[in-house]
Design a protein around this motif. Structure first.
Motif, PDB file in Angstrom:
ATOM      1  N   TRP A  46      45.754  41.067 -24.693  1.00  0.00           N
ATOM      2  CA  TRP A  46      45.389  39.837 -23.974  1.00  0.00           C
ATOM      3  C   TRP A  46      46.598  39.137 -23.355  1.00  0.00           C
ATOM      4  CZ3 TRP A  46      40.902  37.860 -22.369  1.00  0.00           C
ATOM      5  CH2 TRP A  46      40.838  36.519 -22.022  1.00  0.00           C
ATOM      6  N   PRO A  47      47.748  39.044 -24.031  1.00  0.00           N
ATOM      7  CA  PRO A  47      48.871  38.393 -23.344  1.00  0.00           C
ATOM      8  C   PRO A  47      49.311  39.111 -22.072  1.00  0.00           C
ATOM      9  CG  PRO A  47      49.257  38.496 -25.702  1.00  0.00           C
ATOM     10  CD  PRO A  47      48.058  39.348 -25.423  1.00  0.00           C
ATOM     11  N   ALA A  48      49.105  40.432 -22.027  1.00  0.00           N
ATOM     12  CA  ALA A  48      49.546  41.185 -20.849  1.00  0.00           C
ATOM     13  C   ALA A  48      48.557  41.069 -19.696  1.00  0.00           C
ATOM     14  CB  ALA A  48      49.761  42.655 -21.217  1.00  0.00           C
ATOM     15  N   GLY A  49      47.263  41.096 -20.008  1.00  0.00           N
ATOM     16  CA  GLY A  49      46.264  41.059 -18.962  1.00  0.00           C
ATOM     17  C   GLY A  49      46.245  42.353 -18.155  1.00  0.00           C
ATOM     18  N   THR A  90      39.631  41.458 -13.239  1.00  0.00           N
ATOM     19  CA  THR A  90      40.996  41.188 -13.672  1.00  0.00           C
ATOM     20  C   THR A  90      40.993  40.246 -14.869  1.00  0.00           C
ATOM     21  OG1 THR A  90      41.873  41.498 -11.448  1.00  0.00           O
ATOM     22  CG2 THR A  90      43.255  40.293 -13.008  1.00  0.00           C
ATOM     23  N   VAL A  91      41.603  40.703 -15.964  1.00  0.00           N
ATOM     24  CA  VAL A  91      41.759  39.865 -17.150  1.00  0.00           C
ATOM     25  C   VAL A  91      43.072  39.102 -17.011  1.00  0.00           C
ATOM     26  CG1 VAL A  91      41.982  39.845 -19.666  1.00  0.00           C
ATOM     27  CG2 VAL A  91      40.479  41.520 -18.554  1.00  0.00           C
ATOM     28  N   PRO A  92      43.044  37.776 -17.010  1.00  0.00           N
ATOM     29  CA  PRO A  92      44.283  37.010 -16.823  1.00  0.00           C
ATOM     30  C   PRO A  92      45.171  37.063 -18.066  1.00  0.00           C
ATOM     31  CG  PRO A  92      42.463  35.526 -17.292  1.00  0.00           C
ATOM     32  CD  PRO A  92      41.862  36.899 -17.157  1.00  0.00           C
ATOM     33  N   PRO A  93      46.498  36.884 -17.922  1.00  0.00           N
ATOM     34  CA  PRO A  93      47.427  36.934 -19.062  1.00  0.00           C
ATOM     35  C   PRO A  93      47.428  35.627 -19.851  1.00  0.00           C
ATOM     36  CG  PRO A  93      48.637  36.571 -17.046  1.00  0.00           C
ATOM     37  CD  PRO A  93      47.195  36.756 -16.636  1.00  0.00           C
ATOM     38  N   ILE A  94      46.451  35.466 -20.725  1.00  0.00           N
ATOM     39  CA  ILE A  94      46.336  34.277 -21.567  1.00  0.00           C
ATOM     40  C   ILE A  94      46.395  34.724 -23.022  1.00  0.00           C
ATOM     41  CG2 ILE A  94      44.910  32.291 -22.179  1.00  0.00           C
ATOM     42  CD1 ILE A  94      43.573  32.562 -19.441  1.00  0.00           C
ATOM     43  N   ALA A  95      47.188  34.030 -23.842  1.00  0.00           N
ATOM     44  CA  ALA A  95      47.361  34.443 -25.237  1.00  0.00           C
ATOM     45  C   ALA A  95      46.067  34.265 -26.026  1.00  0.00           C
ATOM     46  CB  ALA A  95      48.488  33.640 -25.883  1.00  0.00           C
ATOM     47  N   GLY A  96      45.834  35.162 -26.948  1.00  0.00           N
ATOM     48  CA  GLY A  96      44.665  35.091 -27.811  1.00  0.00           C
ATOM     49  C   GLY A  96      44.030  36.446 -27.978  1.00  0.00           C
ATOM     50  N   THR A 123      37.576  45.016 -26.121  1.00  0.00           N
ATOM     51  CA  THR A 123      38.402  44.253 -27.060  1.00  0.00           C
ATOM     52  C   THR A 123      39.679  43.745 -26.397  1.00  0.00           C
ATOM     53  OG1 THR A 123      37.593  45.577 -28.906  1.00  0.00           O
ATOM     54  CG2 THR A 123      39.593  44.302 -29.281  1.00  0.00           C
ATOM     55  N   LEU A 124      39.912  42.457 -26.537  1.00  0.00           N
ATOM     56  CA  LEU A 124      41.171  41.847 -26.141  1.00  0.00           C
ATOM     57  C   LEU A 124      41.945  41.581 -27.427  1.00  0.00           C
ATOM     58  CD1 LEU A 124      39.627  39.359 -23.626  1.00  0.00           C
ATOM     59  CD2 LEU A 124      41.283  41.094 -23.014  1.00  0.00           C
ATOM     60  N   PHE A 125      43.104  42.205 -27.584  1.00  0.00           N
ATOM     61  CA  PHE A 125      43.844  42.073 -28.830  1.00  0.00           C
ATOM     62  C   PHE A 125      45.229  41.489 -28.575  1.00  0.00           C
ATOM     63  CE2 PHE A 125      45.090  46.182 -27.142  1.00  0.00           C
ATOM     64  CZ  PHE A 125      46.443  46.266 -27.419  1.00  0.00           C
ATOM     65  N   ASP A 126      45.803  40.925 -29.606  1.00  0.00           N
ATOM     66  CA  ASP A 126      47.210  40.560 -29.554  1.00  0.00           C
ATOM     67  C   ASP A 126      47.902  41.171 -30.764  1.00  0.00           C
ATOM     68  OD1 ASP A 126      46.354  38.940 -31.584  1.00  0.00           O
ATOM     69  OD2 ASP A 126      46.716  37.047 -30.546  1.00  0.00           O
ATOM     70  N   ILE A 127      49.215  40.948 -30.886  1.00  0.00           N
ATOM     71  CA  ILE A 127      50.002  41.561 -31.962  1.00  0.00           C
ATOM     72  C   ILE A 127      50.467  40.491 -32.930  1.00  0.00           C
ATOM     73  CG2 ILE A 127      52.028  42.941 -32.535  1.00  0.00           C
ATOM     74  CD1 ILE A 127      51.882  44.188 -29.815  1.00  0.00           C
ATOM     75  N   GLU A 128      50.184  40.737 -34.186  1.00  0.00           N
ATOM     76  CA  GLU A 128      50.629  39.837 -35.252  1.00  0.00           C
ATOM     77  C   GLU A 128      51.863  40.438 -35.905  1.00  0.00           C
ATOM     78  OE1 GLU A 128      47.749  37.898 -38.153  1.00  0.00           O
ATOM     79  OE2 GLU A 128      48.672  39.447 -39.421  1.00  0.00           O
ATOM     80  N   CYS A 129      52.913  39.644 -36.079  1.00  0.00           N
ATOM     81  CA  CYS A 129      54.132  40.151 -36.715  1.00  0.00           C
ATOM     82  C   CYS A 129      54.486  39.278 -37.912  1.00  0.00           C
ATOM     83  CB  CYS A 129      55.293  40.242 -35.729  1.00  0.00           C
ATOM     84  SG  CYS A 129      55.830  38.671 -35.058  1.00  0.00           S
ATOM     85  N   THR A 130      54.887  39.939 -39.008  1.00  0.00           N
ATOM     86  CA  THR A 130      55.267  39.246 -40.241  1.00  0.00           C
ATOM     87  C   THR A 130      56.483  39.939 -40.822  1.00  0.00           C
ATOM     88  OG1 THR A 130      52.935  38.736 -40.680  1.00  0.00           O
ATOM     89  CG2 THR A 130      54.497  38.426 -42.489  1.00  0.00           C
ATOM     90  N   VAL A 150      60.038  44.160 -39.959  1.00  0.00           N
ATOM     91  CA  VAL A 150      58.924  43.298 -39.580  1.00  0.00           C
ATOM     92  C   VAL A 150      57.677  44.155 -39.430  1.00  0.00           C
ATOM     93  CG1 VAL A 150      59.575  43.490 -37.132  1.00  0.00           C
ATOM     94  CG2 VAL A 150      58.093  41.628 -37.869  1.00  0.00           C
ATOM     95  N   ARG A 151      56.588  43.682 -40.004  1.00  0.00           N
ATOM     96  CA  ARG A 151      55.310  44.403 -39.971  1.00  0.00           C
ATOM     97  C   ARG A 151      54.514  43.952 -38.745  1.00  0.00           C
ATOM     98  NH1 ARG A 151      54.628  47.089 -44.673  1.00  0.00           N
ATOM     99  NH2 ARG A 151      56.121  46.538 -46.318  1.00  0.00           N
ATOM    100  N   LEU A 152      54.063  44.931 -37.967  1.00  0.00           N
ATOM    101  CA  LEU A 152      53.320  44.657 -36.741  1.00  0.00           C
ATOM    102  C   LEU A 152      51.916  45.224 -36.864  1.00  0.00           C
ATOM    103  CD1 LEU A 152      56.079  45.746 -34.188  1.00  0.00           C
ATOM    104  CD2 LEU A 152      55.676  43.460 -35.094  1.00  0.00           C
ATOM    105  N   ARG A 153      50.929  44.477 -36.400  1.00  0.00           N
ATOM    106  CA  ARG A 153      49.560  44.999 -36.387  1.00  0.00           C
ATOM    107  C   ARG A 153      48.786  44.360 -35.238  1.00  0.00           C
ATOM    108  NH1 ARG A 153      45.608  42.269 -40.893  1.00  0.00           N
ATOM    109  NH2 ARG A 153      46.060  40.073 -40.419  1.00  0.00           N
ATOM    110  N   THR A 154      47.848  45.110 -34.716  1.00  0.00           N
ATOM    111  CA  THR A 154      46.997  44.575 -33.663  1.00  0.00           C
ATOM    112  C   THR A 154      45.887  43.751 -34.299  1.00  0.00           C
ATOM    113  OG1 THR A 154      45.669  46.611 -33.673  1.00  0.00           O
ATOM    114  CG2 THR A 154      47.471  46.467 -32.078  1.00  0.00           C
ATOM    115  N   GLN A 155      45.515  42.668 -33.631  1.00  0.00           N
ATOM    116  CA  GLN A 155      44.484  41.768 -34.137  1.00  0.00           C
ATOM    117  C   GLN A 155      43.524  41.414 -33.010  1.00  0.00           C
ATOM    118  OE1 GLN A 155      44.124  40.930 -37.255  1.00  0.00           O
ATOM    119  NE2 GLN A 155      42.392  39.573 -36.930  1.00  0.00           N
TER     120      GLN A 155
END
Length: 373
Positions: A46-49, A90-96, A123-130, A150-155
């Motif tokens: 989703w952030p990329a669009g 076109t999917v706009p680049p909006i976070a979420g 599915t519109l996903f973003d990346i969660e990092c911890t 750092v642990r990365l996962r798609t959400q």
């Protein structure tokens, strides 16, 4: 015909109203025919669009109205006739992140009331990092210590291809899947981690890694090592240390996984009685915890020395030597980042005594420690 999901033209408003009335009439229509609609790519960061193609096949004499909904945004496109259709939105680049629904109302071109619905989810996903270090805030950060994990996962969970740019700067625990662990570069630099769903624009996370820049000495305890009345001078002082990033570096980064060593060179000196002595060369690895505190205590004592070595000396005799701290970078080179100085003082004018301290000029220093009695 192309549309963005934020298109609000009067034509689309009319089509949307028409489609809603159609939806009410078509509640008894035949069941969905999923094979007539495909979405490429099936998921997108989703952030990329980016562009999404909705395509499929319908009968020669059929028409279709295609809908796309994500949150409050909606686009409606009318396709005139079969046997195939293709709509690019076109999917706009909006976070979420969210789940979109693409729906099509298929009907005979001469009878809009005799239609049926087909659907596909997207599915519109973003990346969660911890970060592995959970006690330093924030844990979801882009500023890392060298080697930090750092642990990365798609959400929500979407299988993607993971990659690092530049290649080889840091490491990924896995290259495909919904999650991975990124081990930051052992060199201070900027690295981009990319997560790419099939046929989609990649998500990009930019990490900046930082090397340690300072050493803080922390006094633990003193323990006189000689029996009372012993005619030797000495002391036993234990310290631990904390590593700090350079000044003006964002707080909260960890060096838990950095490769650190103390590299003590050979250093010779002469006692007042004209005898020579030396600090033995030594290299030993050190390890710090999540909060950058060294996990071991270190004895900074040079050792017990006969008082006779101060023969003819009046007052306190001092010995100083350096102990460079180094980290190993991504290319396997050892880089100096701090050179603490150790100072020892011996005094044999009365009862045996001595004291020590460690210091980094201009930075955090350890006050004089030791029995010195």
């Amino acid at each position: 015909m192309d549309r963005t999901l934020t298109d609000r033209s009067p034509l689309l408003g009319c089509l949307a109203a028409c489609a809603l009335s159609i939806a009410g009439v078509a509640t008894t229509a035949p069941s969905l025919v999923a094979q007539t609609m495909f979405v490429t790519p099936p998921a997108m960061c989703w952030p990329a669009g980016g562009d999404v193609e909705v395509r499929g096949a319908i009968a020669e004499e059929e028409c279709i109205i295609v809908f796309a909904r994500a949150g409050g945004a909606q686009a409606v496109v009318l396709k005139a006739a079969g046997p195939t259709y293709s709509v690019v939105l076109t999917v706009p680049p909006i976070a979420g992140h969210a789940t979109m629904t693409f729906a099509g109302y298929v009907f005979p071109c001469d009878n809009i009331l005799a239609g049926r619905w087909i659907e596909r989810t997207f599915t519109l996903f973003d990346i969660e990092c911890t970060t592995d270090c959970r006690t330093l805030d924030p844990t979801a950060r882009m500023e890392l210590g060298i080697g930090e994990r750092v642990r990365l996962r798609t959400q929500p969970a979407v299988s993607v291809t993971w990659a690092v740019t530049p290649e080889g700067r840091g490491a990924l625990s896995r290259r495909t899947g919904a999650s991975t662990v990124y081990r930051a570069s052992f060199s201070p630099e900027q690295v981009v981690v990319k997560a790419t769903a099939t046929d989609a624009t990649p998500c990009e996370l930019t990490f900046r890694t930082h090397a340690p820049g300072e050493v803080e000495f922390i006094f633990v305890r003193d323990a006189p090592p000689w029996p009372l009345g012993e005619r030797r001078m000495g002391f036993l002082t234990y310290v631990t240390m904390r590593l700090w990033p350079p000044m003006r570096t964002p707080p909260g980064i960890s060096f838990q996984d950095a490769r650190i060593r103390i590299n003590v060179p050979l250093q010779r000196f002469q006692w007042p009685d004209q005898s020579w002595d030396y600090v033995r060369p030594a290299r030993f690895a050190i390890q710090c915890d999540c909060e950058n505190l060294l996990t071991n205590q270190y004895d900074v004592t040079y050792g017990l020395q006969p008082i006779s070595k101060l023969a003819g000396w009046v007052g306190i005799y001092s010995i100083d030597f350096d102990a460079p701290f180094e980290y190993r970078n991504e290319d396997g080179e050892w880089i100096n980042f701090a050179t603490p100085g150790y100072a020892f003082e011996y005094d044999a004018s009365g009862p045996p005594r001595g004291r020590a301290r460690g210091s980094v000029p201009g930075l955090r220093n350890l006050a004089w420690q030791g029995p010195f009695r």
